[in-house]
Motif scaffolding. Structure first.
Motif, PDB file in Angstrom:
ATOM      1  N   ILE A 184     -14.330 -13.865   1.769  1.00 33.55           N
ATOM      2  CA  ILE A 184     -13.386 -13.231   2.677  1.00 33.55           C
ATOM      3  C   ILE A 184     -12.981 -14.272   3.716  1.00 33.55           C
ATOM      4  O   ILE A 184     -13.832 -14.848   4.389  1.00 33.55           O
ATOM      5  CB  ILE A 184     -14.009 -12.012   3.385  1.00 33.55           C
ATOM      6  CG1 ILE A 184     -14.378 -10.950   2.365  1.00 33.55           C
ATOM      7  CG2 ILE A 184     -13.057 -11.457   4.433  1.00 33.55           C
ATOM      8  CD1 ILE A 184     -15.176  -9.799   2.941  1.00 33.55           C
ATOM      9  N   ARG A 198      -7.341   6.692   1.904  1.00 34.56           N
ATOM     10  CA  ARG A 198      -8.311   5.840   2.601  1.00 34.56           C
ATOM     11  C   ARG A 198      -8.671   6.414   3.969  1.00 34.56           C
ATOM     12  O   ARG A 198      -9.841   6.394   4.364  1.00 34.56           O
ATOM     13  CB  ARG A 198      -7.770   4.423   2.747  1.00 34.56           C
ATOM     14  CG  ARG A 198      -7.701   3.691   1.424  1.00 34.56           C
ATOM     15  CD  ARG A 198      -7.156   2.301   1.601  1.00 34.56           C
ATOM     16  NE  ARG A 198      -6.743   1.750   0.317  1.00 34.56           N
ATOM     17  CZ  ARG A 198      -6.152   0.594   0.167  1.00 34.56           C
ATOM     18  NH1 ARG A 198      -5.900  -0.168   1.215  1.00 34.56           N
ATOM     19  NH2 ARG A 198      -5.806   0.157  -1.017  1.00 34.56           N
ATOM     20  N   LEU A 241       0.845  -1.190   0.000  1.00 34.29           N
ATOM     21  CA  LEU A 241       0.000   0.000   0.000  1.00 34.29           C
ATOM     22  C   LEU A 241       0.884   1.244   0.000  1.00 34.29           C
ATOM     23  O   LEU A 241       1.764   1.385   0.848  1.00 34.29           O
ATOM     24  CB  LEU A 241      -0.893  -0.015   1.243  1.00 34.29           C
ATOM     25  CG  LEU A 241      -1.843   1.137   1.443  1.00 34.29           C
ATOM     26  CD1 LEU A 241      -2.876   1.169   0.328  1.00 34.29           C
ATOM     27  CD2 LEU A 241      -2.539   0.997   2.786  1.00 34.29           C
ATOM     28  N   ARG A 295      -1.341  -4.637   5.082  1.00 32.75           N
ATOM     29  CA  ARG A 295      -2.762  -4.624   4.707  1.00 32.75           C
ATOM     30  C   ARG A 295      -3.672  -4.248   5.871  1.00 32.75           C
ATOM     31  O   ARG A 295      -4.869  -4.446   5.809  1.00 32.75           O
ATOM     32  CB  ARG A 295      -3.149  -5.989   4.135  1.00 32.75           C
ATOM     33  CG  ARG A 295      -2.544  -6.179   2.754  1.00 32.75           C
ATOM     34  CD  ARG A 295      -2.493  -7.620   2.331  1.00 32.75           C
ATOM     35  NE  ARG A 295      -1.946  -7.728   0.993  1.00 32.75           N
ATOM     36  CZ  ARG A 295      -0.655  -7.632   0.691  1.00 32.75           C
ATOM     37  NH1 ARG A 295       0.227  -7.427   1.639  1.00 32.75           N
ATOM     38  NH2 ARG A 295      -0.242  -7.753  -0.548  1.00 32.75           N
ATOM     39  N   ASP A 322      -2.144   6.199  -1.098  1.00 29.46           N
ATOM     40  CA  ASP A 322      -3.382   5.426  -0.975  1.00 29.46           C
ATOM     41  C   ASP A 322      -3.809   5.307   0.481  1.00 29.46           C
ATOM     42  O   ASP A 322      -4.991   5.376   0.806  1.00 29.46           O
ATOM     43  CB  ASP A 322      -3.231   4.022  -1.584  1.00 29.46           C
ATOM     44  CG  ASP A 322      -3.472   4.011  -3.083  1.00 29.46           C
ATOM     45  OD1 ASP A 322      -4.089   4.967  -3.602  1.00 29.46           O
ATOM     46  OD2 ASP A 322      -3.044   3.042  -3.737  1.00 29.46           O
ATOM     47  N   SER A 359     -10.361   3.218  -3.691  1.00 28.37           N
ATOM     48  CA  SER A 359      -9.325   2.417  -4.356  1.00 28.37           C
ATOM     49  C   SER A 359      -9.633   0.921  -4.287  1.00 28.37           C
ATOM     50  O   SER A 359      -8.749   0.101  -4.115  1.00 28.37           O
ATOM     51  CB  SER A 359      -7.954   2.695  -3.734  1.00 28.37           C
ATOM     52  OG  SER A 359      -7.622   4.053  -3.832  1.00 28.37           O
ATOM     53  N   GLY A 360     -10.924   0.579  -4.391  1.00 28.85           N
ATOM     54  CA  GLY A 360     -11.326  -0.821  -4.409  1.00 28.85           C
ATOM     55  C   GLY A 360     -11.462  -1.473  -3.056  1.00 28.85           C
ATOM     56  O   GLY A 360     -11.731  -2.671  -2.969  1.00 28.85           O
ATOM     57  N   TYR A 361     -11.303  -0.719  -1.976  1.00 31.01           N
ATOM     58  CA  TYR A 361     -11.391  -1.270  -0.626  1.00 31.01           C
ATOM     59  C   TYR A 361     -12.501  -0.591   0.165  1.00 31.01           C
ATOM     60  O   TYR A 361     -12.692   0.630   0.061  1.00 31.01           O
ATOM     61  CB  TYR A 361     -10.066  -1.075   0.133  1.00 31.01           C
ATOM     62  CG  TYR A 361      -8.974  -1.972  -0.375  1.00 31.01           C
ATOM     63  CD1 TYR A 361      -8.747  -3.216   0.213  1.00 31.01           C
ATOM     64  CD2 TYR A 361      -8.185  -1.599  -1.448  1.00 31.01           C
ATOM     65  CE1 TYR A 361      -7.750  -4.050  -0.257  1.00 31.01           C
ATOM     66  CE2 TYR A 361      -7.183  -2.428  -1.926  1.00 31.01           C
ATOM     67  CZ  TYR A 361      -6.975  -3.651  -1.318  1.00 31.01           C
ATOM     68  OH  TYR A 361      -5.988  -4.486  -1.785  1.00 31.01           O
ATOM     69  N   ILE A 362     -13.210  -1.375   0.965  1.00 29.40           N
ATOM     70  CA  ILE A 362     -14.214  -0.809   1.865  1.00 29.40           C
ATOM     71  C   ILE A 362     -13.471  -0.054   2.951  1.00 29.40           C
ATOM     72  O   ILE A 362     -12.604  -0.612   3.624  1.00 29.40           O
ATOM     73  CB  ILE A 362     -15.105  -1.910   2.473  1.00 29.40           C
ATOM     74  CG1 ILE A 362     -15.914  -2.607   1.370  1.00 29.40           C
ATOM     75  CG2 ILE A 362     -16.017  -1.327   3.552  1.00 29.40           C
ATOM     76  CD1 ILE A 362     -16.667  -3.839   1.832  1.00 29.40           C
ATOM     77  N   VAL A 363     -13.818   1.227   3.118  1.00 32.57           N
ATOM     78  CA  VAL A 363     -13.140   2.051   4.116  1.00 32.57           C
ATOM     79  C   VAL A 363     -14.085   2.563   5.193  1.00 32.57           C
ATOM     80  O   VAL A 363     -13.637   3.182   6.156  1.00 32.57           O
ATOM     81  CB  VAL A 363     -12.387   3.236   3.469  1.00 32.57           C
ATOM     82  CG1 VAL A 363     -11.252   2.731   2.602  1.00 32.57           C
ATOM     83  CG2 VAL A 363     -13.316   4.126   2.691  1.00 32.57           C
ATOM     84  N   ILE A 385     -16.305   3.052  -0.508  1.00 35.25           N
ATOM     85  CA  ILE A 385     -15.223   2.305  -1.133  1.00 35.25           C
ATOM     86  C   ILE A 385     -14.214   3.285  -1.721  1.00 35.25           C
ATOM     87  O   ILE A 385     -14.580   4.229  -2.421  1.00 35.25           O
ATOM     88  CB  ILE A 385     -15.779   1.372  -2.235  1.00 35.25           C
ATOM     89  CG1 ILE A 385     -16.766   0.387  -1.595  1.00 35.25           C
ATOM     90  CG2 ILE A 385     -14.652   0.660  -2.974  1.00 35.25           C
ATOM     91  CD1 ILE A 385     -17.539  -0.451  -2.573  1.00 35.25           C
TER      92      ILE A 385
END
Length: 99
Positions: free
Chosen positions: A74, A11, A3, A97, A7, A47-51, A45
């Protein structure tokens, strides 16, 4: 891929509502797989991630009214020996991560 600092900061800013998310899923009910409850909240969301879960604004929007949002594919936990990594390598993967 690790990361990047940019980014990571993005996030954090989206999660703290200082910046708009890339995508918001609005109106759905989220399954809490631990309690079995249904939570009414937006899914943010970045950058493709749930924040984040809550009341968010975003650049794009998906209307999930009347739908149920459930996590899938998951792995909620892993044992270090199952990873076939050394403790140092395993820790490096998790820390990068957010684990």
């Amino acid at each position: 891929m690790p990361l990047s600092k940019e980014d990571f900061i993005k996030r954090i800013n989206v999660a703290s509502k200082k910046e708009a998310a890339d995508l918001i899923i609005k109106g759905g009910k989220i399954v809490d797989v631990f309690s079995g409850a249904l939570i009414e909240a937006d899914v943010a969301i970045s950058s493709g991630y749930i924040v984040g879960l809550g009341d968010f604004e975003g650049k794009e929007r998906i209307d999930a009214t009347g739908k149920v949002i459930s996590p899938a594919l998951i792995d909620a936990h892993v044992h270090i020996e199952s990873s076939l990594l050394t403790p140092r390598e395993f820790a490096g993967v998790l820390v990068a991560r957010g684990g």
